[in-house]
Structure formats: C-alpha cells, structure tokens
Design a protein around this motif. Structure first.
Motif: not given
Length: 371
Positions: A121-137
């Motif tokens: 699974l790691t060997r084939e992890q040739m992917i690219f994502g976007c992560h969005v953090h929203v602040g909530i305390s």
C-alpha cells in the motif's frame, strides 16, 4: 500571527508532483528542491512519502484573500525552486503515466515506518491530496462539526477530482486517488461519534491493537487534528489551479461554520449510515460532475448540479457572513461549466492522444494566475 486556537481560521496543505520537463515523468529531486525552497519558505515546505513529491502548508489565514495570496506565494516559490533544479511542479491527484515501482521512498523515519507497516500500500501511494484545516478551539464542537459535515464531503470530492489517469491508463474514475487511498485500513469517510470520549476511546483502541502506530495515522476524510485545534478535511485531490484550491478552502470553512452553528443549537442532522456515505464517495470519485451524485440526506441519486446547488444553499449564510458568496458561488459555477480537473485532463488527451501533453497542461494549470 493569527492564533491557531482562533475559530474558523484556515490552513491549506497541498502535495505536488516533481516533473522532469523532458520526459514529463516524476523525478526524485525532492531533497535538492527542498534545499533551495527552504531558504525562502522554511518549514512551509516539507517532504512527502516519495522523493518525487513535495508539500506546502500555508500559514494560518483569517480570510480567503489571505488563503489565495499564500497559495500563490508558495506555488511561486516551489515552482521557482524546481526550475533552479531544472524541473517542474504539477498539481494533480495522480501522475498520468509514471509507475509507482520507479519511485523512491523518502528516507525519513515516518515514511520508512509506513513502508514497514503497510508494505505494498505504501509502495503504491503515488497520490497527491489537499488538506484544509479549519480552526475550532472547542474539541466537542469540533467533533460535532465532523459528524455533521460528513454528508457533504462527496460533492467536495466531485468538484476537486483531478486524477483520471494512472500508470498510463484512463481509469474511468474522476478521482482514482480516492480509490488508491481508500485501501488503507483507517481511511475514507468518518463514522458518527456520540462524544469526544467515544472518539478518543476508538483512537486508543486502534493504537493498542497495533492497527495504527499513533493517532496521526488515522486517515479519515475528515478528522480532528492531533497537532492543532482544527478539523482537518482530507477528502479532495490536490487542485490543479489556485482558483480551485480557494474554492475548496472557502467551501470547507463555510461548511465547518454552518455545522458549528447548527450544533450549538442542537439542530437535527442526517445520521446517514456509513454504507450510504461510502457509496456517495465512491460515486463522486467514479463520475465526478459528469452524472448523478448521491443526495445522502434525501437517500436518492440526483444530477450533480442539483446536489451542488443544495450544498451551496446549505453553506450560503456562512459564505455571505464572510463576504465570500460571490467569489465561491462563481468558482463553483465555473467548475460546473468548464469541468473539474479530471474532465479537463481528459479533454487534452482526447485532442492529442499524448499523456505527455496532459502533464504539460497540469504544469501550466498549476502556475496559472501566480505571476
């Protein structure tokens, strides 16, 4: 600097491909490009699983205008650093034809650990994502946001899908990255949790059973960040253009704010079964915006445009409160009209029948609007 604990701040992480401009293949020049980029960007630029990947993370932003400015700045600097090394940068969920078997894992303990634990699974992890953090305390309210937002993650995925090709083939999917990622044991749409204690107990059980090494390796499409007081939305492919990245960030922040306000007054929400949510994500990954998507609340398939209009109506009060409605609704309409990243890549291939031209197109789209 804006406080990380401030509610409804935004942070965006984008994973990029490093491209050889002659062959258009992925190339393992991460460390060389990092050495150049770090002189300007410091820790805003980071390694990723493969040596042919590089990641940026914006500072904490209060407004979408700040998000746009930071993404532009970071893309400019990483593209310039790659150019100094004789290479290019591309933002898309998968590379069109490079093989995972030719990529090198980054020699960093975190990634070597993933290799030991997850092997192929790691060997084939040739992917690219976007992560969005929203602040909530407030972590309990953050969990409520996660519970409520899960029914709206599929239309976000459909809007931002940019990974139709894999290993030289058209996969038939708009986001094949989603299918590659979905094979990991703790991935995909999150469950509903009755309390923060229940969420923490599950995380502890996964660690105690050796299912994950630590809570940061729980990879749901939306999760409570272990590092920051945020809800982290991880569902989308990396966006080809700055406009699309801003669109996703604006929608995510508005979704989090809408869910937060509803949670505070305990407004009922659709507690859809996990199987239906998974089916909705699969359909968004398979078809993108090209056909019907699943309206989880109504439990029926509807045209993609209808579901997106419903989504926009749901988050409109929050978008208007931030002054973002005109920009975000316009960007969504543009995406519906011109196609998401997957559709536009396929149009290039249909014209030229050359995947190298698809890579050139992605490189150009990545740099669009940054000069």
């Amino acid at each position: 600097m804006v406080s990380l604990a401030e509610d409804f701040t935004i942070g965006v992480e984008e994973e990029y491909q490093i491209i050889n401009p002659v062959t258009r293949e992925l190339c393992s020049r991460q460390q060389q490009i990092l050495q150049i980029a770090e002189k300007v960007l410091g820790e805003e630029v980071q390694p990723e699983v493969y040596l042919s990947q590089i990641e940026i993370g914006t500072p904490v932003c209060k407004t979408l205008a700040e998000v746009r400015a930071e993404i532009v700045r970071l893309r400019q600097e990483v593209i310039a650093a790659a150019a100094k090394d004789g290479n290019q940068i591309a933002a898309a969920g998968t590379h069109s034809f490079s093989s995972w078997s030719e990529q090198e894992i980054t020699p960093k303990e975190r990634y070597q650990g993933l290799m030991r634990d997850y092997q192929q699974l790691t060997r084939e992890q040739m992917i690219f994502g976007c992560h969005v953090h929203v602040g909530i305390s407030d972590p309990q309210l953050a969990l409520c946001v996660m519970n409520r937002a899960r029914v709206w993650l599929a239309p976000l995925l459909a809007l931002a899908a940019s990974s139709p090709f894999w290993m030289g083939m058209d996969t038939g999917y708009a986001s094949y990255r989603t299918e590659i990622w979905g094979r990991w044991p703790i991935s995909g749409p999150p469950l509903i949790f009755e309390s923060l204690a229940e969420y923490q107990a599950l995380a502890e059980a996964l660690i105690a059973t050796g299912s994950v090494e630590e809570a940061t390796k729980i990879y749901w499409d939306a999760r409570l960040s272990e590092r920051y007081p945020t809800v982290e939305f991880r569902v989308t492919d990396v966006c080809m253009t700055v406009d699309e990245a801003v669109m996703v960030a604006g929608l995510v922040r508005a979704l989090a704010r809408t869910c937060y306000e509803q949670a505070k007054i305990d407004e009922p929400f659709p507690a859809a079964r996990h199987e239906v949510i998974r089916a909705a994500h699969w359909r968004a990954a398979r078809y993108g915006l090209d056909t019907e998507l699943i309206d989880v609340e109504a439990m029926r398939a509807v045209p993609a445009q209808e579901l997106l209009e419903k989504f926009l109506a749901f988050v409109r009060p929050s978008l208007e409160e931030y002054g973002d409605w005109d920009e975000i609704s316009s960007l969504v309409q543009q995406t519906m009209q011109h196609g998401n990243g997957a559709t536009r890549q396929r149009e290039v291939y249909k014209r030229t029948e050359r995947l190298e031209d698809v890579v050139d197109f992605i490189v150009a789209q990545t740099a669009k609007g940054i000069t």
